[in-house]
Every structure is written in C-alpha cells, then in structure tokens.
Design a protein around this motif. Structure first.
Motif, PDB file in Angstrom:
ATOM      1  N   LEU A 103      28.381  41.797  45.352  1.00 21.18           N
ATOM      2  CA  LEU A 103      29.622  41.072  45.092  1.00 21.18           C
ATOM      3  C   LEU A 103      30.761  41.433  46.043  1.00 21.18           C
ATOM      4  CD1 LEU A 103      29.651  41.359  41.183  1.00 21.18           C
ATOM      5  CD2 LEU A 103      28.826  39.450  42.571  1.00 21.18           C
ATOM      6  N   LYS A 104      30.510  42.311  47.031  1.00 21.25           N
ATOM      7  CA  LYS A 104      31.589  42.808  47.891  1.00 21.25           C
ATOM      8  C   LYS A 104      32.361  41.674  48.554  1.00 21.25           C
ATOM      9  CE  LYS A 104      30.566  44.799  51.857  1.00 21.25           C
ATOM     10  NZ  LYS A 104      31.361  44.207  52.970  1.00 21.25           N
ATOM     11  N   ASP A 105      31.680  40.748  49.157  1.00 21.23           N
ATOM     12  CA  ASP A 105      32.362  39.669  49.876  1.00 21.23           C
ATOM     13  C   ASP A 105      33.157  38.786  48.924  1.00 21.23           C
ATOM     14  OD1 ASP A 105      31.368  40.584  52.264  1.00 21.23           O
ATOM     15  OD2 ASP A 105      29.629  39.250  52.251  1.00 21.23           O
ATOM     16  N   TRP A 106      32.562  38.447  47.771  1.00 21.95           N
ATOM     17  CA  TRP A 106      33.261  37.591  46.808  1.00 21.95           C
ATOM     18  C   TRP A 106      34.512  38.266  46.272  1.00 21.95           C
ATOM     19  CZ3 TRP A 106      33.990  38.240  41.406  1.00 21.95           C
ATOM     20  CH2 TRP A 106      34.573  37.144  40.776  1.00 21.95           C
ATOM     21  N   ILE A 107      34.406  39.549  45.978  1.00 17.65           N
ATOM     22  CA  ILE A 107      35.563  40.283  45.446  1.00 17.65           C
ATOM     23  C   ILE A 107      36.686  40.336  46.467  1.00 17.65           C
ATOM     24  CG2 ILE A 107      36.365  42.575  44.756  1.00 17.65           C
ATOM     25  CD1 ILE A 107      33.612  42.942  43.409  1.00 17.65           C
ATOM     26  N   SER A 108      36.344  40.633  47.724  1.00 19.20           N
ATOM     27  CA  SER A 108      37.370  40.749  48.762  1.00 19.20           C
ATOM     28  C   SER A 108      38.050  39.409  49.026  1.00 19.20           C
ATOM     29  CB  SER A 108      36.753  41.290  50.059  1.00 19.20           C
ATOM     30  OG  SER A 108      35.778  40.387  50.564  1.00 19.20           O
ATOM     31  N   GLN A 109      37.342  38.309  48.799  1.00 17.38           N
ATOM     32  CA  GLN A 109      37.904  36.986  49.066  1.00 17.38           C
ATOM     33  C   GLN A 109      38.641  36.408  47.861  1.00 17.38           C
ATOM     34  OE1 GLN A 109      34.564  34.625  50.359  1.00 17.38           O
ATOM     35  NE2 GLN A 109      34.153  35.940  52.120  1.00 17.38           N
ATOM     36  N   SER A 110      38.221  36.772  46.641  1.00 21.14           N
ATOM     37  CA  SER A 110      38.723  36.092  45.447  1.00 21.14           C
ATOM     38  C   SER A 110      39.605  36.946  44.543  1.00 21.14           C
ATOM     39  CB  SER A 110      37.538  35.557  44.622  1.00 21.14           C
ATOM     40  OG  SER A 110      36.697  34.737  45.393  1.00 21.14           O
ATOM     41  N   LEU A 111      39.498  38.274  44.619  1.00 20.11           N
ATOM     42  CA  LEU A 111      40.157  39.108  43.615  1.00 20.11           C
ATOM     43  C   LEU A 111      41.186  40.075  44.185  1.00 20.11           C
ATOM     44  CD1 LEU A 111      37.136  40.039  41.277  1.00 20.11           C
ATOM     45  CD2 LEU A 111      38.801  38.184  41.016  1.00 20.11           C
ATOM     46  N   ARG A 112      41.601  39.881  45.408  1.00 19.16           N
ATOM     47  CA  ARG A 112      42.523  40.846  46.006  1.00 19.16           C
ATOM     48  C   ARG A 112      43.967  40.341  46.013  1.00 19.16           C
ATOM     49  NH1 ARG A 112      40.448  45.323  47.444  1.00 19.16           N
ATOM     50  NH2 ARG A 112      42.460  45.953  48.326  1.00 19.16           N
ATOM     51  N   SER A 113      44.301  39.430  45.116  1.00 15.44           N
ATOM     52  CA  SER A 113      45.678  38.959  45.030  1.00 15.44           C
ATOM     53  C   SER A 113      46.520  39.956  44.237  1.00 15.44           C
ATOM     54  CB  SER A 113      45.725  37.591  44.351  1.00 15.44           C
ATOM     55  OG  SER A 113      45.354  37.701  42.986  1.00 15.44           O
ATOM     56  N   ILE A 114      47.834  39.903  44.456  1.00 14.82           N
ATOM     57  CA  ILE A 114      48.733  40.791  43.723  1.00 14.82           C
ATOM     58  C   ILE A 114      48.665  40.493  42.230  1.00 14.82           C
ATOM     59  CG2 ILE A 114      51.139  41.474  43.396  1.00 14.82           C
ATOM     60  CD1 ILE A 114      51.668  41.007  46.300  1.00 14.82           C
ATOM     61  N   GLU A 115      48.506  39.214  41.866  1.00  9.25           N
ATOM     62  CA  GLU A 115      48.459  38.852  40.454  1.00  9.25           C
ATOM     63  C   GLU A 115      47.269  39.499  39.759  1.00  9.25           C
ATOM     64  OE1 GLU A 115      48.811  36.818  42.965  1.00  9.25           O
ATOM     65  OE2 GLU A 115      50.238  35.186  42.542  1.00  9.25           O
ATOM     66  N   VAL A 116      46.088  39.443  40.386  1.00 14.50           N
ATOM     67  CA  VAL A 116      44.889  40.044  39.789  1.00 14.50           C
ATOM     68  C   VAL A 116      45.079  41.549  39.630  1.00 14.50           C
ATOM     69  CG1 VAL A 116      42.450  40.599  40.190  1.00 14.50           C
ATOM     70  CG2 VAL A 116      43.283  38.274  40.579  1.00 14.50           C
ATOM     71  N   ILE A 117      45.597  42.191  40.664  1.00  9.41           N
ATOM     72  CA  ILE A 117      45.812  43.639  40.616  1.00  9.41           C
ATOM     73  C   ILE A 117      46.806  43.994  39.507  1.00  9.41           C
ATOM     74  CG2 ILE A 117      46.737  45.606  41.899  1.00  9.41           C
ATOM     75  CD1 ILE A 117      45.606  44.328  44.442  1.00  9.41           C
ATOM     76  N   ALA A 118      47.856  43.199  39.371  1.00  9.95           N
ATOM     77  CA  ALA A 118      48.864  43.465  38.344  1.00  9.95           C
ATOM     78  C   ALA A 118      48.282  43.332  36.943  1.00  9.95           C
ATOM     79  CB  ALA A 118      50.039  42.508  38.516  1.00  9.95           C
ATOM     80  N   TYR A 119      47.569  42.234  36.683  1.00 10.59           N
ATOM     81  CA  TYR A 119      46.995  42.024  35.350  1.00 10.59           C
ATOM     82  C   TYR A 119      45.945  43.087  35.025  1.00 10.59           C
ATOM     83  CZ  TYR A 119      49.288  37.457  35.112  1.00 10.59           C
ATOM     84  OH  TYR A 119      50.219  36.448  35.068  1.00 10.59           O
TER      85      TYR A 119
END
Length: 264
Positions: A103-119
C-alpha cells in the motif's frame, strides 16, 4: 539546507518517533509554516538511522540476550525466553511489512494531506485515552497479543496515527501495564524503523540527489541523542504520568493542523 532546518527536523524526528504524538503530524508543520526546501530522501534515511541507533543503544542488553538466547536455543534445540520474545517481535512485524509493501504508493498519493493527518491525530488520540483507562498489570506479551499489536500497527501507515501511539494503545487494551506496553512498542520499532529506512533507500537509488555528508551526520547525531533521551524519560515516567498529557497534546495539535488546512 540551513542548519536551523537540519536541527529542527532531526529533533522532531528524534522526539516524536517514540512519543505517542505522531511524527508525521509534526514533520508536516515546517513545510506548512516555512519556505524551507524539501529535505530529500537521503536526510530521511539519516534521521531514521539516528532513531534506530537510539533504540538499539537503549535496549542493548535485551538485544544481546536475544542473540545469546537464540544461539543457546539452536545449540540445545529448545525454546528459551529470549528466542520466544524474538519470535513475538517477528510475528508482530509481519503485518506492517506486508501492508507497507502493498500500500506504500497508494498511501503516499492519497493519505498525506493535512486534513487526514489532523483527523488521525485527533481520532487515535481519543483511542489512546480510552485505552489508558483499561491498562492492567500484565508484564509479558503473549503470541496472540503480539499478533494483535502487530495488526494494529498497520494503522500507523495512515499519516498522523503514530506508530508508538497505536501499538501502545493496542497493548493497553490487552491489559498490559504502561511500562510493558511502552517497552514492547519500542522494541517493535527496531525492525519497523529498519524496514522503513530500507524502503527509502530503495527509492533513493532511482534519484540522483547530491549527498551532503555533513548535513547527514548532523541529522543522524541530533536524532539519535534526542531519541535516546526521549525513550529513557518516557519509560521512567510513563507509570506516573499515564497517557493523558499526550492525548491533550494530540487534540491541540490536530486542531492546529485543521486550522492550517482550512485557512489555506
């Protein structure tokens, strides 16, 4: 990079790698608040190496017993407590290795937004608070508990979760004492950090980045020293402080990140 950037990023990596407050949530702040250039993959490897040296240095006695215990088990063809703990750590490491690879590529492309990190910072902080209320007195991790902790560690692939935070949360839910939960989480960090550094190295092979050895050495040193001091303080104080100071900090940090995300 400027020396202020080198020291700041290395300190952030060293301190936040082992505290249950999410290193990714902190490492995104400099890029959001400053115009610093990207530190590059080589520097990422350097600070990961620093934290790896710190945890190996702190648990040097345990690592030595793992080696001697494994040799003794092989010679006498019987299970010894050190080998049993090595097998538990290996079992707990397998899930995150598999998920990270797939899942490394998918995570780096889809889940590295500030909103995701904050939630994630806020949500998993609340889970840590609930788990801390359930902590018990168990000092030894069973194979079933090791697998459960390892499965939960896969959630740390979501930026903002905190690897130490989610593994300590799982261990506390299973009735471990705070010290035992922290100890197993930090030992589990050894193969996990080594694996993460290896993945970065593999990515680095495809890039022609210039190597600034002085910057890398400084980053490794600062990260190693700060991480060692952090591990020592956390384990010595965790039974007294509990997890709530880190929970409150996560709630504040997550809120700050949401303000940054939605004000931009």
């Amino acid at each position: 990079m400027e020396w202020l950037q080198i020291i700041t990023l290395a300190l952030l990596q060293g301190i936040t790698e082992f505290l249950p407050i999410s290193s990714s949530a902190h490492l995104i702040l400099p890029s959001a608040l400053t115009d610093w250039p990207d530190q590059g993959l080589a520097f990422d490897v350097a600070v990961h190496l620093g934290t790896l040296l710190a945890v190996c240095g702190y648990f040097r006695a345990e690592l030595g017993s793992y080696v001697s215990g494994t040799i003794e088990s092989l010679q006498q063809q019987r299970m010894t407590p050190p080998l049993e703990e090595v097998l538990k750590l290996a079992l707990a490491t397998v899930p995150v290795v598999l998920c990270g690879f797939l899942l490394k590529d998918w995570i780096s492309q889809s889940l590295r937004s500030i909103e995701v990190i904050a939630y994630a910072t806020i949500g998993f902080g609340i889970l840590l608070a609930l788990a801390d209320r359930r902590h018990g007195t168990i000092e030894q991790v069973s194979f079933a508990a090791a697998l459960t902790i390892g499965l939960m560690q896969t959630l740390a692939l979501i930026p903002g979760t905190s690897r130490s935070g989610i593994t300590i949360t799982a261990a506390l839910w299973l009735g471990l004492s705070r010290t035992a939960a922290a100890r197993f989480s930090f030992l589990l960090a050894i193969p996990t950090i080594a694996g993460a550094a290896l993945l970065i190295l593999l990515d680095l092979r495809t890039q022609a980045e210039p190597v600034h050895w002085g910057e890398l050495a400084a980053g490794t040193s600062v990260a190693a020293i700060s991480a060692y001091l952090c591990i020592n303080a956390f384990i010595r104080l965790v039974e007294r402080t509990g997890m709530m100071p880190y929970v409150y900090y996560r709630l504040i940090l997550g809120t700050v990140l949401l303000v940054i995300a939605f004000s931009g």
